[in-house]
Design a protein around this motif. Structure first.
Motif, PDB file in Angstrom:
ATOM      1  N   ALA A   1      -0.656  14.478 -24.169  1.00  0.00           N
ATOM      2  CA  ALA A   1      -1.761  14.534 -25.134  1.00  0.00           C
ATOM      3  C   ALA A   1      -1.608  13.529 -26.251  1.00  0.00           C
ATOM      4  O   ALA A   1      -1.987  13.776 -27.401  1.00  0.00           O
ATOM      5  CB  ALA A   1      -1.915  15.947 -25.704  1.00  0.00           C
ATOM      6  N   LEU A   2      -1.049  12.349 -25.929  1.00  0.00           N
ATOM      7  CA  LEU A   2      -0.909  11.270 -26.891  1.00  0.00           C
ATOM      8  C   LEU A   2      -1.596  10.028 -26.342  1.00  0.00           C
ATOM      9  O   LEU A   2      -1.539   9.742 -25.143  1.00  0.00           O
ATOM     10  CB  LEU A   2       0.566  10.963 -27.190  1.00  0.00           C
ATOM     11  N   ASN A   3      -2.240   9.257 -27.201  1.00  0.00           N
ATOM     12  CA  ASN A   3      -2.907   8.030 -26.784  1.00  0.00           C
ATOM     13  C   ASN A   3      -2.107   6.817 -27.262  1.00  0.00           C
ATOM     14  O   ASN A   3      -1.452   6.888 -28.279  1.00  0.00           O
ATOM     15  CB  ASN A   3      -4.321   7.980 -27.341  1.00  0.00           C
TER      16      ASN A   3
ATOM     17  N   ALA B   1      11.496  12.397 -13.432  1.00  0.00           N
ATOM     18  CA  ALA B   1      10.139  12.919 -13.260  1.00  0.00           C
ATOM     19  C   ALA B   1       9.248  12.527 -14.439  1.00  0.00           C
ATOM     20  O   ALA B   1       8.066  12.197 -14.262  1.00  0.00           O
ATOM     21  CB  ALA B   1      10.192  14.434 -13.097  1.00  0.00           C
ATOM     22  N   ALA B   2       9.812  12.543 -15.660  1.00  0.00           N
ATOM     23  CA  ALA B   2       9.037  12.163 -16.846  1.00  0.00           C
ATOM     24  C   ALA B   2       8.664  10.689 -16.804  1.00  0.00           C
ATOM     25  O   ALA B   2       7.538  10.300 -17.179  1.00  0.00           O
ATOM     26  CB  ALA B   2       9.841  12.471 -18.100  1.00  0.00           C
ATOM     27  N   VAL B   3       9.590   9.833 -16.356  1.00  0.00           N
ATOM     28  CA  VAL B   3       9.301   8.397 -16.238  1.00  0.00           C
ATOM     29  C   VAL B   3       8.195   8.165 -15.213  1.00  0.00           C
ATOM     30  O   VAL B   3       7.266   7.364 -15.436  1.00  0.00           O
ATOM     31  CB  VAL B   3      10.579   7.626 -15.847  1.00  0.00           C
ATOM     32  N   SER B   4       8.247   8.852 -14.074  1.00  0.00           N
ATOM     33  CA  SER B   4       7.215   8.709 -13.039  1.00  0.00           C
ATOM     34  C   SER B   4       5.863   9.164 -13.568  1.00  0.00           C
ATOM     35  O   SER B   4       4.822   8.528 -13.310  1.00  0.00           O
ATOM     36  CB  SER B   4       7.593   9.525 -11.798  1.00  0.00           C
TER      37      SER B   4
ATOM     38  N   GLN C   1       0.214   8.398 -15.790  1.00  0.00           N
ATOM     39  CA  GLN C   1      -0.746   8.883 -16.764  1.00  0.00           C
ATOM     40  C   GLN C   1      -0.553   8.309 -18.173  1.00  0.00           C
ATOM     41  O   GLN C   1      -1.396   8.517 -19.056  1.00  0.00           O
ATOM     42  CB  GLN C   1      -0.685  10.411 -16.850  1.00  0.00           C
ATOM     43  N   GLY C   2       0.592   7.627 -18.398  1.00  0.00           N
ATOM     44  CA  GLY C   2       0.856   7.123 -19.737  1.00  0.00           C
ATOM     45  C   GLY C   2       1.164   8.265 -20.689  1.00  0.00           C
ATOM     46  O   GLY C   2       1.504   9.382 -20.292  1.00  0.00           O
TER      47      GLY C   2
ATOM     48  N   THR D   1      10.761   3.066 -20.337  1.00  0.00           N
ATOM     49  CA  THR D   1       9.305   3.083 -20.582  1.00  0.00           C
ATOM     50  C   THR D   1       8.861   2.149 -21.702  1.00  0.00           C
ATOM     51  O   THR D   1       7.652   1.939 -21.880  1.00  0.00           O
ATOM     52  CB  THR D   1       8.859   4.510 -20.954  1.00  0.00           C
ATOM     53  N   ASN D   2       9.836   1.600 -22.434  1.00  0.00           N
ATOM     54  CA  ASN D   2       9.535   0.753 -23.592  1.00  0.00           C
ATOM     55  C   ASN D   2       8.785   1.508 -24.701  1.00  0.00           C
ATOM     56  O   ASN D   2       8.120   0.888 -25.531  1.00  0.00           O
ATOM     57  CB  ASN D   2       8.725  -0.484 -23.175  1.00  0.00           C
TER      58      ASN D   2
END
Length: 227
Positions: free
Chosen positions: A225-227, A211-214, A219-220, A163-164
């Motif tokens: 809940a992080l921008n 699943a987390a990578v997808s 949604q980024g 995800t970098n």
């Protein structure tokens, strides 16, 4: 009487010498002499001796101006084709030599092409074998990299490389969401696993990472809940 006999024998002797000279000349040159008979034509004579139709050359050899006019009893010189035969033999030998050279050249080209094709095939096969070995090594490394005792290092390495996003950020998310417990489930929301992903209800550590990578790609960081 004696004078007549002497003259007779002298003429016979000279004739014999002349005939001998003609015979020697004929033998030396291998030419032949033909006496024209009734009904003969130059074309027939040419064909009978040489099996061809070049009677114009026969007329030329005998200084005959009109090739259609010959006389009974006329002596014709029939020249052999020794020179032509020699030339034909040389031409045949040259053709055979050229054919042999062409055959050898074709064989050399085919041999070179075969060698190049073999080398190309070996090179491709070697490349494919190396690629397969690398893939197998990568697959083996991925499947064997997580043993249960290195959970944290494995998950952070996967997430940061795919995800970098820095490993420290993922560490903070997982620590907050599941306290690094891969099988924890939120009883109220139904979220599951290290990342408390609400889109899965179970799965191995690797499946949770996938699943987390997808989810991140869709949604980024807003998914946590992080921008």
């Amino acid at each position: 009487m004696k004078l007549k006999n002497f003259t007779k024998y002298t003429v016979a002797f000279l004739s014999a010498i002349a005939l001998g000279t003609v015979a020697l000349t004929t033998a030396a040159s291998a030419d032949e002499t033909y006496t024209v008979k009734s009904g003969d034509t130059l074309s027939e004579i040419e064909y009978n001796f040489k099996k061809d139709s070049n009677y114009q050359q026969l007329a030329k050899d005998n200084n005959i101006a009109n090739a259609n006019l010959i006389y009974v009893g006329q002596q014709l010189l029939i020249k052999t084709d020794s020179d032509n035969s020699a030339a034909s033999t040389k031409q045949t030998q040259a053709t055979q030599s050229a054919n042999t050279a062409n055959t050898q050249s074709n064989q050399n080209v085919q041999s070179t092409q075969s060698s190049q094709n073999t080398q190309s095939y070996k090179s491709v096969a070697s490349t494919q074998q190396k690629a397969a070995a690398k893939t197998q090594s990568t697959s083996t490394s991925s499947s064997a990299s997580y043993t249960g005792s290195n959970l944290k290092s494995y998950v952070l390495s996967q997430m940061s490389s795919r995800t970098n996003v820095p490993a420290s950020t993922w560490n903070a998310i997982i620590q907050r969401e599941s306290n690094w417990q891969p099988s924890v489930r939120n009883s109220s929301s139904g979220a599951y696993g290290l990342f408390q992903n609400m889109h899965i209800s179970g799965g191995s550590v690797q499946q949770q990472v996938d699943a987390a990578v997808s989810l991140y790609k869709v949604q980024g960081m807003g998914a946590w809940a992080l921008n």
